[in-house]
Each structure stands twice: as structure tokens, then as C-alpha cells.
Design an enzyme around this catalytic site. Sequence first.
Site, PDB file in Angstrom:
ATOM      1  N   ASP A  39       1.518  26.792   9.174  1.00  0.00           N
ATOM      2  CA  ASP A  39       1.962  25.933   8.072  1.00  0.00           C
ATOM      3  C   ASP A  39       2.606  26.775   6.963  1.00  0.00           C
ATOM      4  OD1 ASP A  39       2.203  23.944   6.207  1.00  0.00           O
ATOM      5  OD2 ASP A  39       0.105  23.304   6.275  1.00  0.00           O
TER       6      ASP A  39
ATOM      7  N   ASP B 213       3.609  15.120   4.830  1.00  0.00           N
ATOM      8  CA  ASP B 213       2.362  14.569   5.373  1.00  0.00           C
ATOM      9  C   ASP B 213       2.363  13.042   5.450  1.00  0.00           C
ATOM     10  OD1 ASP B 213       1.697  17.200   5.220  1.00  0.00           O
ATOM     11  OD2 ASP B 213      -0.231  16.873   4.238  1.00  0.00           O
TER      12      ASP B 213
HETATM   13  C1  GAL Z   1      -0.228  20.620   4.642  1.00  0.00           C
HETATM   14  C2  GAL Z   1       0.025  20.138   6.047  1.00  0.00           C
HETATM   15  C3  GAL Z   1      -1.145  19.278   6.437  1.00  0.00           C
HETATM   16  C4  GAL Z   1      -2.411  20.093   6.375  1.00  0.00           C
HETATM   17  C5  GAL Z   1      -2.571  20.731   5.010  1.00  0.00           C
HETATM   18  C6  GAL Z   1      -3.725  21.713   4.967  1.00  0.00           C
HETATM   19  O1  GAL Z   1       0.833  21.401   4.238  1.00  0.00           O
HETATM   20  O2  GAL Z   1       1.226  19.435   6.109  1.00  0.00           O
HETATM   21  O3  GAL Z   1      -0.936  18.736   7.717  1.00  0.00           O
HETATM   22  O4  GAL Z   1      -2.371  21.065   7.379  1.00  0.00           O
HETATM   23  O5  GAL Z   1      -1.409  21.405   4.616  1.00  0.00           O
HETATM   24  O6  GAL Z   1      -3.885  22.323   3.722  1.00  0.00           O
END
Ligand code: GAL
Length: 763
Positions: free
Chosen positions: A515, A579
Site C-alpha cells: 500500500d 477505499d
Molecule cells: C488504505 C487502504 C486500505 C487499508 C488501509 C490500512 O490506504 O486503501 O485498504 O489497507 O490503508 O491502513
Amino acid sequence: MRKTYWGTAVLLAALFFSCNRRSGPAPQIPLQDGWKFKPTDNLEFARPDFDDRGWTNIGVDKTWNKQGFPKYEGFGWYRIKVIIPSSLKKKAYLQDSVIFHLGRIDDFDQVFLNGELIGENLKNMPPGSKPNDAYKNLKYSFWDVPRRYSLPADDPRIRWDRENVIAVRVFDWGVAGGIYSGDLRIAMPEEREYFSLRFDRHIFQEKNGQWQKTLKIKNKAEKYSIEGRIRILVKNNISGKAIYQGDESFQLQPGTAHSFRYSLPKQQQSASAQYTVLFENSGDTLTFTEGVPYILTPPEKERPQINGALVYGQRPGKPFLYRIAATGRRPMSFLAVNLPEGLMLDTETGIITGKVNKRGVYKIRLIAENELGKDEKTLTVKIGDTIALTPPMGWNSWNCWGLSVTQERVYAAAKSFVESGLADHGWTYINIDDGWEIYGKSQEAKRTPDGEIRTNEKFPEMKKLGKDIHALGLKFGIYSSPGPLTCGGYTASYGYEERDAHTFADWGIDYLKYDLCTYRDLMTDQNDPKELMPPYKKMQKALAKQNRDIVYSLCEYGNGKVWEWGAKVGGNLWRTTGDIWDDWDRMFFIGFNQEEAAPYAGPGHWNDPDMLIVGWVGWGEHLHPTNLTPDEQYTHVSLWALLAAPLLLGNDLTRLDDFTLNLLTNDEVLAVDQDPLGRQGIPVIKEKNIHVYKKELSDGSAAVGIFNTGRATQEYTLYPEKIGIRRGVKVRDLWRQKDLGRLDREFKTVIPPHGVTLIKVSE
Ligand code: GAL
């Protein structure tokens, strides 16, 4: 200090009073217009006589960033002058308090009335924190909480029939700030504000073949009793006919609650329930609606049936793990004919393990047998360079546990996969998301002296967890970031890519979600593929050196059109959007906007429109049943299947209800997603409220989803030639697993609000 009477006069003129409480709206003083703003901090601004004439006029319907202060963050003050007439009180039904509704404020606020603090939004802050510490402690934000501050009507801070000054001190910790939405007003409380009807936490439960529903009502007032009636009306959304009607009267003493139940026959068609509350004393009314679950997937057969993707890829010499997904009465025994050298089958569990060194395509005959009969299918195993030949199916901890994920919760999810039977339909991956690493701000060592990343106390035995998950025939996934920290502020892989890839392999990891998060701080342009590709490529190279296959999931929210280059950096899937959360608008926005990326999907590399939001979700300790209606959930799963999207559940698997399980175990629908051709479905018709998607399947047939994106039930006629389908093809209803005959001139269907008709058309 001179007062500005002009603003006051306007507000007074805008006052609206109703003289009949039983029929008109409640009296209120709107606070929508007339605010002044100053982007600095000074507690003097709270004083009623402060001269704010030089301040900027500002709206409260959008953030200050959209009103001339694009980059501003930190403290900002809002002020407004308003006369509060005593008639406001006299005309109200409940007269002993005054409520200041101040809309949504991003992020924190303190509210002063005539120079005195009347409220602040520091809920959930650690005890002992002062406003300023709290504002700077970036742990919580109330950016989306509507502010409602109440004062007793005889509070001396209220100046009845005179000018009052409301001053709001706002602290924004970044991105966007200020008072930005909501119905801002001063009003006396309404009876309904003290009343709550909870139906959303009490899902329809199956009981003796019926759906049973509990409604819980509560009087939150300390002094008033509330009496009235609730009318319940449940309607079939297709025929419009009433299925159930009820009328319950209630009398609630202050602070008391009451629940009642009603039952319906288990539904097989879309339905919705409406609850209308009529308040006896004030004449107020309140209406709530909710979708009623209905079951489409036929009950599982007792005879064996082999399900799931029947094509599977692994690289030569890498550990092989394939659990034959089969439904049917247990005990069941399994057989695999023509297993290539190096593989073994456990005939009781149906789990195939081992290693195949020789590249090639192997056709294995799988047989599942129980006392009632047997099923046989061919599994094509491709030992070569490509893995994830069909979109990964599994679970990820984020949408339920968020940063409160623990080792027990992950293992509980794995066990539920097997015990609930989901694994028998092909659900395989159990993935930990953010929150397993050491928190960045913690004093603890983040890595061992030789650089190995450490887990936090919630994951004492990562390697054991991997073993236990594998023992169930399931696969194990983890999460990290190319930046120094993850999005949740935990330790990530920056500078330790090889080391972490090695550790992950050692733990038995089969899947990595990588990520972008804090890597963004190291970039000059977050949308430039030239800057985005190197960190992803770096980790891919590190993964390729390991002794096991690790499915590689890129998460950078679709930046720089990742679909155009994701495969080049070795991605097996890549998020195409930000998200998702359990809201129709959000799901609609994501799901129905995947067209541009469609040509880039195929075996080994998939577009990922984010995880499924069905069942109990919540991103932390407090979960709730998804806010999507049953129809919206049918739409969600159907659309994701048509999009050949990775299917990653995000719900608490230990809390699976009948409806959710039924929704996730329809083998014909899942087969659309898992089709070996790997084509992503695309919209072929877009009309007002109707979207038709078509996905070509490997056997020459096609899956077609007709979505009603409107709020009313809609009849629709599909003409085959309009979507490139020959007349005379066979039509099968996939959710009901029922043949519907031949499609000649047209196909007529009635689709419930936000619902879908999903069919397969074949020669
Ligand atoms: C976001 C991601 C989510 C989750 C989250 C965790 O950036 O898109 O799916 O993984 O971080 O902190």
C-alpha cells in the site's frame, strides 16, 4: 466596539415560526447564512463585543479550502450574530432546552456563546487532555459528526430577545477544514430527538423457517415520557403487495427502552419494511425503511459437487497448495487422477500439496465421493510463470477489524472459512491488513538488530499462524507499504524490501498487499507512473527471489492509471480506486466506473475495485451489519463477479447470518467471477437508471447483469441484438440457478430498487 445590526436584522427576518405544532414544522432559527471567518487563532475572538467587521464572509456548506483558503490548516474562527426570540420557546412542545445545531465541522471545535464556552467536541479523547493537546493529538477526528450542543432554556448565557454572538473555534489538522455541511440552526428539542428506533443492529434472524425481526425503541429523555404508535408495513418490491402490517402502541417513561418483534415468512423476492412512528403528544412523525433479506441461492445439495476455479497456476519448484472446494454431506473422500510428480493429495481433506518442478499444463481428474454419490471435474494446473490465473477469493481484516486486528481474529476467520462451508465454494485467502507491525511512534524496536521486521503484541506467533492457516488448506496474506510507515502509522518496508520479502516467505506468506501510504511523501508527483513504478518493481524483484509464490497486490488507489503498467511491475492485482465503505453511493461510484481499466484485466493480473462490504463490518472494535440493502448486496456481488474482480470479504466471518452466507455461496455466480477466460465485463447499455453489463465466458456463453440503479422498482425489456447476442439463445437465472427458456425477441424483467437481474446466455 460597534455592533453590526444589519446581520442581525436579516436573521430575524429569516425566522420561521409555526403556530400549530401538530401539523407544521417545529420553530427554528436558521444559521445557514451570515457567518464571518478569520484564519488565525485568538481567544479574544470569542468575546461578543469583538469587532469582526474586517472578517471574511463565509458559507457553511463547504470547507474554507473551497472558499478562498485552499491550503489553510490549523485554527480558524467563525462568528455569527443572532437574536433568539422568546417566542421560539413559547411555540415549542418541549420548552426546557435550546439546541445549537452547528453542522459538520472538520476536524475539532469549541463553541462559545456570548464569550462563554458552551460545548466542545472532544469525545473519545483520552481523559485529562486539554483542548489544545487534543487537537494536536492526531488520533481521532470528528469531521463527519453533526454537532449538536444543548443548553437549558434558563441558562444565563442565552440572551433571550437580544443579540447573541456564537463563535466557533475550529481546528483542522489537514486536507480540508471548517464548518462544511449540515442544517445549521437553533431550535428547541423535538420529541423525536429523544426517541430512537434501532433496527439496524438487529438483523432479520432465521427462526423456525421465518425471518424474525426485533425493533428496539428507547426514550433518551431524562424528564419526558414519550407515547405513540409504530406502524409496520412490509411490502414485496416486485408486486407492491403488502406482506405484513402491524401497529404497535408504546408508552416510554424517561430513560426506558422496549423491544418488540415481528415475523415474516422467509422471502424469496425483494421486499422492504417501513416503520412509521407517530408521536402522540407533539404530533411529530418519523419514518424509517429497511430492506428485508431474501434468499436466492438454492439450498446446497447433499451429493458431492466440486466448485471453485478449475484452473490453477504455480511456478516451478514453489510450494503447491490447492484445497478441492466441494460441497455435499461429510464424510467425503477425494481422489485425484494424473497428479503430476511431486504432488500429494490428502484423500480426507481434499488438500493437494507438494511441488512440481517441470513446467507444463497438467490435467488432473478430481473426484469427490460420499455415501450419496460422486462428482468429477478436471482441474487444469499450469506450472509456469503466471499465478493468480483467476481473481483471488478470500478475506481481508481491514473492513471489519481495521487496526484492531489480532492473531486470534485472523485465525478465527480462517476457521470460519472452513466451518461455515465458504471454503467449499472456493474462498481461499486469509489476509492480514494493516496493524500487525510495531506502531511507528512507539518506543519499541521496530526491527530486530539484524533488520527483521517485528510483529506487535497482537501477533505473537506469525509463523505458527501461517502454518495453522495452511493446515486448513487456506492461503495466508499480509500487508506492507513501500514507504517508511503504513497508512495506519505502523512500520513498513522502505529500505528493507528484500529483508521483508524474505521474512514474509519465511512466515509462509502467499499474498502481499503493498500500500503506497507514506511513500507519497517521498514523491514529487503522486500520479506519475515513472515515480510510482520503481518502488513496486523493487518489491516484486524481492518477492521473485523467495522460495514461494506470493501473489502481489498493488494498492495505490488507481494513481497514474495503474492498470496500464501494473502488470509490468509484476502486479497480480491492483486497486483501481480509493477505499470502499458500506454505502450505496460509494459502492455505486466505484463499481460502475471500472470501464477504462477493463481491457487490462486477464489471467494473472486483475483490476481490484476494493473489497466486499457485506455482512458485519466496521473498521475497528465496533462492528455493524452492512448499510447496503439486500438488493444492493446482490448488486455488489453480481457486479464484482461481472468485473472479474478479486473477491475479498471484509466482514467478521464468525458472525455470518443466513442471508450473507447464501449471498456468498452461489457457485454459478462465483463461476462468473472465476471464469478462466478472465475477461472483465463491460457496460453495454447505459440508460437512465439501467446499466447492462456483459462478460464473455470461456465456454462461448456470456453473463449479463441488468442493474436498476434507481430508487423505484423498474420493468425492463432487453433486446438481444442491442448487446450483441443472437436470438434464440438459452437464458439461465444465475442467482436462482434456474433455466428461463429461450430468448427470442426480448427478455422482460422486473428489477427491485438498486437491484439486479443476473443471467447467463448460451447456445
Ligand atoms: C488504505 C487502504 C486500505 C487499508 C488501509 C490500512 O490506504 O486503501 O485498504 O489497507 O490503508 O491502513
